[in-house]
Design an enzyme around this catalytic site. Structure first.
Site, PDB file in Angstrom:
ATOM      1  N   HIS A 295     -28.390-112.506   4.776  1.00 37.56           N
ATOM      2  CA  HIS A 295     -29.089-111.951   3.619  1.00 37.56           C
ATOM      3  C   HIS A 295     -28.392-112.500   2.369  1.00 37.56           C
ATOM      4  O   HIS A 295     -27.161-112.403   2.249  1.00 37.56           O
ATOM      5  CB  HIS A 295     -28.954-110.427   3.598  1.00 37.56           C
ATOM      6  CG  HIS A 295     -29.827-109.707   4.577  1.00 37.56           C
ATOM      7  ND1 HIS A 295     -29.836-109.973   5.915  1.00 37.56           N
ATOM      8  CD2 HIS A 295     -30.725-108.701   4.393  1.00 37.56           C
ATOM      9  CE1 HIS A 295     -30.699-109.164   6.516  1.00 37.56           C
ATOM     10  NE2 HIS A 295     -31.254-108.381   5.620  1.00 37.56           N
TER      11      HIS A 295
ATOM     12  N   GLU B 265     -31.061-111.112  -2.337  1.00 40.61           N
ATOM     13  CA  GLU B 265     -31.936-109.934  -2.332  1.00 40.61           C
ATOM     14  C   GLU B 265     -31.648-109.179  -3.633  1.00 40.61           C
ATOM     15  O   GLU B 265     -32.507-109.075  -4.502  1.00 40.61           O
ATOM     16  CB  GLU B 265     -31.645-109.062  -1.101  1.00 40.61           C
ATOM     17  CG  GLU B 265     -32.525-107.815  -1.010  1.00 40.61           C
ATOM     18  CD  GLU B 265     -32.147-106.909   0.176  1.00 40.61           C
ATOM     19  OE1 GLU B 265     -31.041-107.048   0.727  1.00 40.61           O
ATOM     20  OE2 GLU B 265     -32.980-106.029   0.519  1.00 40.61           O
TER      21      GLU B 265
HETATM   22  N1  ADE Z   1     -29.814-103.619   6.441  1.00 48.17           N
HETATM   23  C1  ADE Z   1     -31.028-103.183   6.766  1.00 48.17           C
HETATM   24  N2  ADE Z   1     -31.918-103.582   5.852  1.00 48.17           N
HETATM   25  C2  ADE Z   1     -31.246-104.299   4.918  1.00 48.17           C
HETATM   26  C3  ADE Z   1     -31.608-104.976   3.745  1.00 48.17           C
HETATM   27  N3  ADE Z   1     -32.864-105.016   3.288  1.00 48.17           N
HETATM   28  N4  ADE Z   1     -30.646-105.577   3.027  1.00 48.17           N
HETATM   29  C4  ADE Z   1     -29.381-105.555   3.446  1.00 48.17           C
HETATM   30  N5  ADE Z   1     -28.982-104.932   4.560  1.00 48.17           N
HETATM   31  C5  ADE Z   1     -29.910-104.307   5.299  1.00 48.17           C
HETATM   32 ZN    ZN Z   2     -32.952-107.166   5.904  1.00 45.03          ZN
END
Ligand code: ADE
Ligand code: ZN
Length: 340
Positions: free
Chosen positions: A199, A202
């Site tokens: 990730h 975000e």
């Molecule tokens: N764990 C579960 N969903 C998540 C997300 N959208 N961003 C980061 N960690 C997560």
């Molecule tokens: Zn995620």
């Protein structure tokens, strides 16, 4: 094409889901059932009360409630039931393949052995294959709010399941926990032959996406929305053909974007990014993968050609063998060639 026609096409298109946290598919009804079965106390009196608590203004608000919800998962059977419930819904959305995340540290910290989690999930995945013909793979995610030593210990523990895990990922609280913190554990995972995803972008800045590329050597980028703030980075992602697993309803729920009409997916597609649509944590964010496609279409952001592109990207960006990708891509072409 009208929105109703687009909805019909969304239903008909075979697709892969590449960004799904299995713990995030725990519906409130199942949370209550497992709490009863395992005699675990939960801080909610009813399903309605649980749903009312799902109002978030940032990622951390959600994570606090998501980790609390996972407390009801105790036995291998719980993990199997959870996975199977997800696949029952996914199959209904014409998902033909899913690469699902799980967070081992959320469970081992509570004394649940890693083997219980993995064996349970794999049992649910095997039953889903038998029941619906949906293939799947497991991606082990490290919690980035914990330290790298904990991630290394988790990877060491997972070594005995190496043939049953396709890759490693990085999730949890992004801000203040840049990808570079996990460079050594990702290098080790790569040397073990595992795929690498993370990730990034975000809530975190474009530089976190750069770190994921340069220091973690990722094979796929989870979210990546904020890369759009940096044209040179977008050009690099396009040049390198990296797949982005984007999650529209999640982004709206976590206030990463103002509303669905402002979602960057149309701009990402126009820029030539290899974007996919995914549900992230469907029980918490208001829908499964087709709900995400429908919400984008209803907001006017995508049309018929985009839907085909997004469905194709989901298979080309998967970690399936090339022959399987070709078979799924041919099924999409068959839909494209159907008389309207
Ligand atoms: N764990 C579960 N969903 C998540 C997300 N959208 N961003 C980061 N960690 C997560
Ligand atoms: Zn995620």
């Amino acid at each position: 094409m009208s929105v109703a026609d687009l909805d019909g096409l969304i239903a008909a298109l075979p697709k892969a889901e590449l960004h799904l946290h299995i713990e995030g598919s725990l519906e409130p009804e199942m949370m209550f059932a497992l709490a009863r079965r395992n005699r675990v106390a939960i801080p909610f009196a009813s399903v309605d009360e649980v749903r009312a608590a799902y109002r978030f203004s940032r990622l951390q608000d959600f994570l606090d409630i998501y980790y609390a919800g996972a407390e009801v998962l105790r036995e291998a059977e719980d993990f199997a039931d959870l996975a199977l419930a997800y696949f029952d819904r996914a199959a209904g959305d014409n998902v033909r393949h899913a690469e699902i995340f799980f967070d081992p540290q959320t469970h081992t910290a509570r004394g649940i052995p890693l083997g219980v989690v993995v064996e349970g999930l794999l049992a649910g995945m095997a039953e889903a294959k038998a029941r619906h013909g949906v293939s799947s793979g497991l991606i082990l995610c490290f919690l980035r709010h914990l330290d790298e030593a904990a991630a290394l210990a988790t990877l060491r523990e997972a070594e005995r399941f190496l043939d049953r895990i396709i890759g490693v990922g990085l999730d949890s609280s992004e801000l203040g926990h840049p990808p570079g913190k996990f460079a050594r554990v990702f290098a080790r995972a790569g040397a073990m032959g595992l795929k690498r995803v993370a990730h990034a972008g975000e809530e975190g800045p474009p530089d976190y996406v750069r770190e994921a590329l340069d220091l973690l050597h990722i094979d796929r980028l989870d979210h990546g929305n904020r890369a759009m703030e940096d044209p040179a980075l977008v050009a690099r992602l396009v040049r390198e053909g990296l797949t982005l697993t984007v999650c529209p309803l999640s982004n709206v729920k976590l206030c990463v974007v103002a509303d669905m009409a402002a979602h960057p997916i149309p701009r990402m597609l126009a820029a030539g990014l290899r974007v996919t649509v995914n549900s992230d944590d469907p029980a918490y964010f208001g829908g499964y993968v087709n709900d995400n496609f429908r919400a984008l279409a209803a907001a006017g952001g995508i049309g018929r050609a985009d839907l085909f592109q997004l469905a194709r990207n989901s298979f080309t960006g998967s970690f399936l063998p090339e022959a399987d990708k070709a078979r799924h891509l041919a099924a999409i072409t068959a839909v494209e060639n159907m008389p309207c």
